[in-house]
Design a protein around this motif. Sequence first.
Motif, PDB file in Angstrom:
ATOM      1  N   GLN A 113      -3.273  18.907  47.258  1.00  0.00           N
ATOM      2  CA  GLN A 113      -3.353  17.515  46.602  1.00  0.00           C
ATOM      3  C   GLN A 113      -2.357  16.629  46.855  1.00  0.00           C
ATOM      4  O   GLN A 113      -2.558  15.636  47.125  1.00  0.00           O
ATOM      5  CB  GLN A 113      -3.482  17.924  44.850  1.00  0.00           C
ATOM      6  CG  GLN A 113      -3.272  16.430  44.289  1.00  0.00           C
ATOM      7  CD  GLN A 113      -3.177  16.544  42.697  1.00  0.00           C
ATOM      8  OE1 GLN A 113      -3.361  17.774  42.295  1.00  0.00           O
ATOM      9  NE2 GLN A 113      -3.377  15.767  41.761  1.00  0.00           N
ATOM     10  N   ASP A 114      -1.189  17.092  46.933  1.00  0.00           N
ATOM     11  CA  ASP A 114      -0.096  16.283  47.350  1.00  0.00           C
ATOM     12  C   ASP A 114       0.376  16.498  48.787  1.00  0.00           C
ATOM     13  O   ASP A 114       0.928  17.306  49.115  1.00  0.00           O
ATOM     14  CB  ASP A 114       1.177  16.386  46.307  1.00  0.00           C
ATOM     15  CG  ASP A 114       2.319  15.580  46.337  1.00  0.00           C
ATOM     16  OD1 ASP A 114       2.314  14.886  47.490  1.00  0.00           O
ATOM     17  OD2 ASP A 114       3.037  15.389  45.490  1.00  0.00           O
ATOM     18  N   GLY A 173       1.378   8.013  53.195  1.00  0.00           N
ATOM     19  CA  GLY A 173       0.484   9.092  52.437  1.00  0.00           C
ATOM     20  C   GLY A 173      -0.635   9.718  53.069  1.00  0.00           C
ATOM     21  O   GLY A 173      -1.165  10.852  53.182  1.00  0.00           O
ATOM     22  N   GLN A 177      -1.794  13.411  54.707  1.00  0.00           N
ATOM     23  CA  GLN A 177      -2.935  14.091  54.280  1.00  0.00           C
ATOM     24  C   GLN A 177      -3.584  14.572  55.691  1.00  0.00           C
ATOM     25  O   GLN A 177      -4.348  15.555  55.672  1.00  0.00           O
ATOM     26  CB  GLN A 177      -3.864  13.514  53.156  1.00  0.00           C
ATOM     27  CG  GLN A 177      -4.702  14.306  52.627  1.00  0.00           C
ATOM     28  CD  GLN A 177      -4.078  15.405  51.978  1.00  0.00           C
ATOM     29  OE1 GLN A 177      -3.467  16.154  52.467  1.00  0.00           O
ATOM     30  NE2 GLN A 177      -4.115  15.395  50.614  1.00  0.00           N
ATOM     31  N   SER A 199      -6.470  12.220  45.513  1.00  0.00           N
ATOM     32  CA  SER A 199      -6.322  11.690  44.332  1.00  0.00           C
ATOM     33  C   SER A 199      -4.841  11.178  44.227  1.00  0.00           C
ATOM     34  O   SER A 199      -4.425  10.167  43.445  1.00  0.00           O
ATOM     35  CB  SER A 199      -6.157  12.812  43.322  1.00  0.00           C
ATOM     36  OG  SER A 199      -5.327  13.926  43.426  1.00  0.00           O
ATOM     37  N   ALA A 200      -3.828  11.478  45.299  1.00  0.00           N
ATOM     38  CA  ALA A 200      -2.607  10.841  45.263  1.00  0.00           C
ATOM     39  C   ALA A 200      -2.558   9.802  46.286  1.00  0.00           C
ATOM     40  O   ALA A 200      -1.323   9.146  46.496  1.00  0.00           O
ATOM     41  CB  ALA A 200      -1.462  11.856  45.882  1.00  0.00           C
TER      42      ALA A 200
END
Length: 354
Positions: A113-114, A173, A177, A199-200
């Motif tokens: 997720q992060d 970000g 990813q 989501s982040a």
Amino acid sequence: MPETPLTDTTAAGPRADGSATPPPLLEVRGVTKSFGHGRRRLTALDGVDVRVERGETLGLVGESGCGKSTLARVVLGLERPDSGTVRFNGTDPFTLKGKELLAWRRRVQMVFQDPFASLNARMSAADLIGEPWRTHRDVVPTAQARERRVRELLSLVGLRESDAHRYPNEFSGGQRQRIGIARALALDPDLIVCDEPVSALDLSVQAQVLNVLSELRERLGVSYVFISHDLSVVRHVSDRVTVMYLGKVIEHGPTEDVFDRPLHPYTAALMSAAPTLDVSGQAQDDDEIQLRGEIPSPFDIPSGCRFRTRCWKSEARCAELAPPVVTRDATADPGREPHEGLCHFPLGTGPTEA
């Protein structure tokens, strides 16, 4: 009375030419998993059935605490189920040991997720992407081959070859990813579990990452289990959707069927709560279904239908009897993927007889 299982599986049988149908890439049947001791046990998974075919994306949705992450850990081999079976290309990974287990772990990877927390800030992009090769040395055996493969993977996820020597804090970000995706691809897996992978990220960056995942699926034939709270994202990327509530699958089927004509009241509530935009750009929420009460404790799951304490359609039978499996349009097209739900009063079909 125990709840009826909702089976998201298809039996392997002969093809039209008489040859055997290959098993699904992933098949989970009747899996249960609980935590705790004695009477104080938390039921995380209760008779869960899911399957993933080769080259498809299965969307997995539900509120926090519904069991999505526990199911992901079982699929990844990080949690052993209390009961039930897991088959990966027909093989039970929990029976493997030594080199066989190590070889299997190459085939299932994870995107977290992060994108910052999942990357070691002291390692360069090249080191992060090549980290799996420290364990699986035979995949890319030489230093020269590894350098070449890092460049290929960076290009594959839309980054520059010159990014290989940069560190996580030097990336945005979305770029981080992409590095996480490249690392997941380093071992040429068959299945990638994506746990809230966008989501982040900002909305515009989310679209870019989702496009990368879609392109990789088309190009490499990789399959995904895509976990997300964002239903618009799930609808965009998934071929089929599985809806979970308090550790149980309560609805599954083709994405368009589940989203456009949900069977279960809980699914309808989730869909109604998802924000939509009209042509003026204003969010529309007038038709949102307001659920009553809070999610029950997984230590004390309600009798009968576990959703009944929050359901506006609930009646006495919902507390007394386990909900039956309801299939929509079961005879309309025998070759079509079934759309099934667990409910005494499924939406759009009329009440089910007890």
